[in-house]
Design a protein around this motif. Structure first.
Motif, mmCIF file in Angstrom:
data_model
loop_
_atom_site.group_PDB
_atom_site.id
_atom_site.type_symbol
_atom_site.label_atom_id
_atom_site.label_comp_id
_atom_site.label_asym_id
_atom_site.label_seq_id
_atom_site.Cartn_x
_atom_site.Cartn_y
_atom_site.Cartn_z
ATOM 1 N N TRP A 103 122.701 73.450 31.000
ATOM 2 C CA TRP A 103 123.943 73.718 30.279
ATOM 3 C C TRP A 103 125.013 74.354 31.154
ATOM 4 C CZ3 TRP A 103 119.063 75.361 28.465
ATOM 5 C CH2 TRP A 103 118.486 74.477 27.542
ATOM 6 N N ALA A 104 124.805 74.377 32.454
ATOM 7 C CA ALA A 104 125.785 74.971 33.359
ATOM 8 C C ALA A 104 127.105 74.201 33.301
ATOM 9 C CB ALA A 104 125.249 74.974 34.790
ATOM 10 N N THR A 105 128.196 74.942 33.500
ATOM 11 C CA THR A 105 129.517 74.319 33.564
ATOM 12 C C THR A 105 130.214 74.769 34.840
ATOM 13 O OG1 THR A 105 130.684 76.136 32.447
ATOM 14 C CG2 THR A 105 129.701 74.420 31.041
ATOM 15 N N ALA A 106 131.108 73.945 35.324
ATOM 16 C CA ALA A 106 131.867 74.313 36.517
ATOM 17 C C ALA A 106 132.698 75.563 36.258
ATOM 18 C CB ALA A 106 132.763 73.149 36.942
ATOM 19 N N GLU A 107 133.230 75.698 35.042
ATOM 20 C CA GLU A 107 134.063 76.855 34.707
ATOM 21 C C GLU A 107 133.238 78.142 34.767
ATOM 22 O OE1 GLU A 107 135.840 73.209 33.312
ATOM 23 O OE2 GLU A 107 133.855 74.077 32.906
ATOM 24 N N GLY A 108 132.022 78.101 34.244
ATOM 25 C CA GLY A 108 131.178 79.280 34.266
ATOM 26 C C GLY A 108 130.755 79.658 35.676
ATOM 27 N N LEU A 109 130.419 78.665 36.488
ATOM 28 C CA LEU A 109 130.021 78.935 37.872
ATOM 29 C C LEU A 109 131.195 79.483 38.674
ATOM 30 C CD1 LEU A 109 127.780 75.808 38.609
ATOM 31 C CD2 LEU A 109 127.056 78.104 37.910
ATOM 32 N N GLU A 110 132.392 78.962 38.441
ATOM 33 C CA GLU A 110 133.566 79.480 39.142
ATOM 34 C C GLU A 110 133.876 80.910 38.719
ATOM 35 O OE1 GLU A 110 136.369 76.472 38.164
ATOM 36 O OE2 GLU A 110 135.869 75.217 39.908
ATOM 37 N N ALA A 111 133.656 81.215 37.430
ATOM 38 C CA ALA A 111 133.870 82.587 36.958
ATOM 39 C C ALA A 111 132.882 83.544 37.625
ATOM 40 C CB ALA A 111 133.717 82.646 35.435
ATOM 41 N N LEU A 112 131.650 83.096 37.832
ATOM 42 C CA LEU A 112 130.670 83.927 38.525
ATOM 43 C C LEU A 112 131.075 84.121 39.987
ATOM 44 C CD1 LEU A 112 127.962 85.431 38.507
ATOM 45 C CD2 LEU A 112 126.828 83.246 38.971
ATOM 46 N N LEU A 113 131.530 83.058 40.624
ATOM 47 C CA LEU A 113 131.943 83.143 42.030
ATOM 48 C C LEU A 113 133.076 84.147 42.238
ATOM 49 C CD1 LEU A 113 131.753 79.377 43.008
ATOM 50 C CD2 LEU A 113 130.594 81.239 44.227
ATOM 51 N N GLU A 114 133.915 84.321 41.239
ATOM 52 C CA GLU A 114 135.019 85.283 41.354
ATOM 53 C C GLU A 114 134.523 86.721 41.454
ATOM 54 O OE1 GLU A 114 137.577 84.626 38.060
ATOM 55 O OE2 GLU A 114 138.287 82.658 38.775
ATOM 56 N N GLN A 115 133.259 86.944 41.084
ATOM 57 C CA GLN A 115 132.705 88.306 41.053
ATOM 58 C C GLN A 115 131.986 88.692 42.343
ATOM 59 O OE1 GLN A 115 133.113 90.420 38.473
ATOM 60 N NE2 GLN A 115 134.248 88.902 37.277
ATOM 61 N N CYS A 116 131.867 87.793 43.307
ATOM 62 C CA CYS A 116 130.936 88.057 44.416
ATOM 63 C C CYS A 116 131.559 87.931 45.804
ATOM 64 C CB CYS A 116 129.717 87.151 44.297
ATOM 65 S SG CYS A 116 130.087 85.405 44.352
ATOM 66 N N SER A 117 132.831 88.255 45.919
ATOM 67 C CA SER A 117 133.448 88.174 47.248
ATOM 68 C C SER A 117 132.937 89.263 48.186
ATOM 69 C CB SER A 117 134.977 88.260 47.131
ATOM 70 O OG SER A 117 135.359 89.502 46.545
ATOM 71 N N GLU A 118 132.542 90.423 47.629
ATOM 72 C CA GLU A 118 132.099 91.539 48.465
ATOM 73 C C GLU A 118 130.737 92.085 48.075
ATOM 74 O OE1 GLU A 118 135.179 94.426 48.192
ATOM 75 O OE2 GLU A 118 136.575 93.274 49.437
ATOM 76 N N ARG A 119 130.056 91.413 47.174
ATOM 77 C CA ARG A 119 128.752 91.880 46.701
ATOM 78 C C ARG A 119 128.018 90.706 46.080
ATOM 79 N NH1 ARG A 119 130.922 96.318 43.659
ATOM 80 N NH2 ARG A 119 132.887 95.654 44.591
ATOM 81 N N LEU A 120 126.761 90.898 45.739
ATOM 82 C CA LEU A 120 126.022 89.881 45.001
ATOM 83 C C LEU A 120 126.358 90.020 43.519
ATOM 84 C CD1 LEU A 120 122.462 89.854 46.637
ATOM 85 C CD2 LEU A 120 124.647 88.998 47.500
ATOM 86 N N ALA A 121 126.218 88.941 42.795
ATOM 87 C CA ALA A 121 126.498 88.973 41.363
ATOM 88 C C ALA A 121 125.601 87.989 40.629
ATOM 89 C CB ALA A 121 127.963 88.644 41.092
ATOM 90 N N SER A 122 125.217 88.374 39.395
ATOM 91 C CA SER A 122 124.437 87.520 38.496
ATOM 92 C C SER A 122 124.876 87.794 37.064
ATOM 93 C CB SER A 122 122.930 87.805 38.630
ATOM 94 O OG SER A 122 122.342 87.053 39.647
ATOM 95 N N PRO A 123 124.633 86.857 36.153
ATOM 96 C CA PRO A 123 124.981 87.087 34.744
ATOM 97 C C PRO A 123 124.004 88.060 34.083
ATOM 98 C CG PRO A 123 124.846 84.732 35.265
ATOM 99 C CD PRO A 123 124.198 85.461 36.387
ATOM 100 N N LEU A 124 124.556 88.958 33.275
ATOM 101 C CA LEU A 124 123.773 89.848 32.435
ATOM 102 C C LEU A 124 123.753 89.254 31.037
ATOM 103 C CD1 LEU A 124 122.277 92.562 32.052
ATOM 104 C CD2 LEU A 124 124.502 93.594 31.549
ATOM 105 N N MET A 125 122.556 89.000 30.531
ATOM 106 C CA MET A 125 122.384 88.317 29.252
ATOM 107 C C MET A 125 122.042 89.328 28.157
ATOM 108 S SD MET A 125 122.583 85.169 30.620
ATOM 109 C CE MET A 125 121.552 83.796 30.085
ATOM 110 N N GLY A 126 121.763 88.821 26.958
ATOM 111 C CA GLY A 126 121.345 89.676 25.874
ATOM 112 C C GLY A 126 119.978 90.289 26.135
ATOM 113 N N HIS A 127 119.683 91.392 25.425
ATOM 114 C CA HIS A 127 118.393 92.086 25.516
ATOM 115 C C HIS A 127 118.122 92.621 26.922
ATOM 116 C CE1 HIS A 127 117.408 90.664 21.475
ATOM 117 N NE2 HIS A 127 117.792 89.468 21.852
ATOM 118 N N GLY A 128 119.163 92.901 27.708
ATOM 119 C CA GLY A 128 118.971 93.476 29.027
ATOM 120 C C GLY A 128 118.335 92.554 30.035
#
Length: 277
Positions: A103-128
């Motif tokens: 179910w991945a989308t290009a928009e979602g992946l690009e939004a994640l990429l915006e978070q990781c220019s200087e650090r690692l990043a991953s999505p935080l989901m429900g239930h921790g």
């Protein structure tokens, strides 16, 4: 800087799925074809898998760059796939995506990429829960995180994708801020669907100090002190309500002799994958 490199991890035995998952038809198309189409929109793709899996997928891979999973590495599963492929990247940003990201989308992946220019990043989901199979960051930071992860595996401790986040300056971004958590679930079993909830909106910053201290102690042959340090790491995640990382730090502590069975069992129940209502 150029386009990011996208590492697609296309391994696994599909044992729970019951057939070759990556070739399964999703909306009339093989799953891997859909994933490659989406990831090509956001970067230059490198697919990593076993030789047998690459042979089975054959023409579905088209002209994508393919890297074989290196069995001699101490890491197993998706971590080994990342370790096998990251050497093919010299600079810039790396985005890691699972091959069953139905179910991945290009928009979602690009939004994640915006978070990781200087650090690692991953999505935080429900239930921790942290969807660490979707991860991005600067190449040099991911290489260093991979080195630490594989050194941990060399001690007989399990390597997990969350190790990359725990060992680095990382940001866990509420999936709602990335367009919704549904797109960051993998395909588990036939007929699977992600939950409808959009997920949290909060952002959590990860401090790697405790993890690195614990690993240093373990590598120095001081398992009891390392177990205590992993336990201290787990307490930080508990305060942050990131139950997934708390569980994995406690499992590491438990592997080194700490008795954490009751808390581990409770966390596993909390993190049980939700079904779509």
């Amino acid at each position: 800087m150029g386009r990011p490199k996208v590492i697609v991890i296309a391994g696994g035995s599909s044992s729970r799925f019951g057939s070759d998952k990556l070739s399964a038809l999703i909306d009339g198309r093989p799953l891997i074809s859909r994933v490659l189409e989406v990831t090509r929109e956001v970067g230059d793709v490198i697919l990593v898998s076993s030789r047998d899996e690459i042979s089975r997928l054959g023409r579905l891979l088209g002209d994508v760059k393919v890297v074989e999973d290196l069995p001699q590495l101490p890491c197993g599963g998706p971590p080994r796939g990342v370790a096998s492929a990251v050497g093919q990247v010299s600079s810039g940003t790396v985005l890691i995506v699972p091959g069953d990201a139905a179910w991945a989308t290009a928009e979602g992946l690009e939004a994640l990429l915006e978070q990781c220019s200087e650090r690692l990043a991953s999505p935080l989901m429900g239930h921790g829960f942290v969807s660490s199979s979707f991860l991005c960051g600067p190449t040099d930071m991911i290489r260093e995180a991979v080195r630490l992860m594989c050194s941990k595996a060399s001690l007989g401790l399990r390597a997990r994708m969350t190790d990359l986040l725990r060992s680095s300056r990382s940001r866990l971004v509420g999936a709602s801020l990335l367009g919704g958590q549904g797109q960051f679930y993998d395909l588990d079993v036939p007929g699977d669907r992600p939950p409808r909830s959009r997920g949290p909106r909060r952002v959590v910053e990860v401090d790697p100090t405790a993890y690195r201290r614990a690993l240093s102690l373990a590598l120095a042959g001081r398992p009891r002190e390392a177990a205590a340090a992993f336990q201290e790491e787990s307490k930080a995640y508990r305060r942050l309500r990131v139950w997934h990382l708390e569980l994995h730090s406690l499992l590491d502590a438990q592997s080194l002799g700490l008795d954490a069975a009751k808390r581990v069992e409770r966390l596993m129940l909390t993190l049980r994958r939700p079904s779509r209502p």
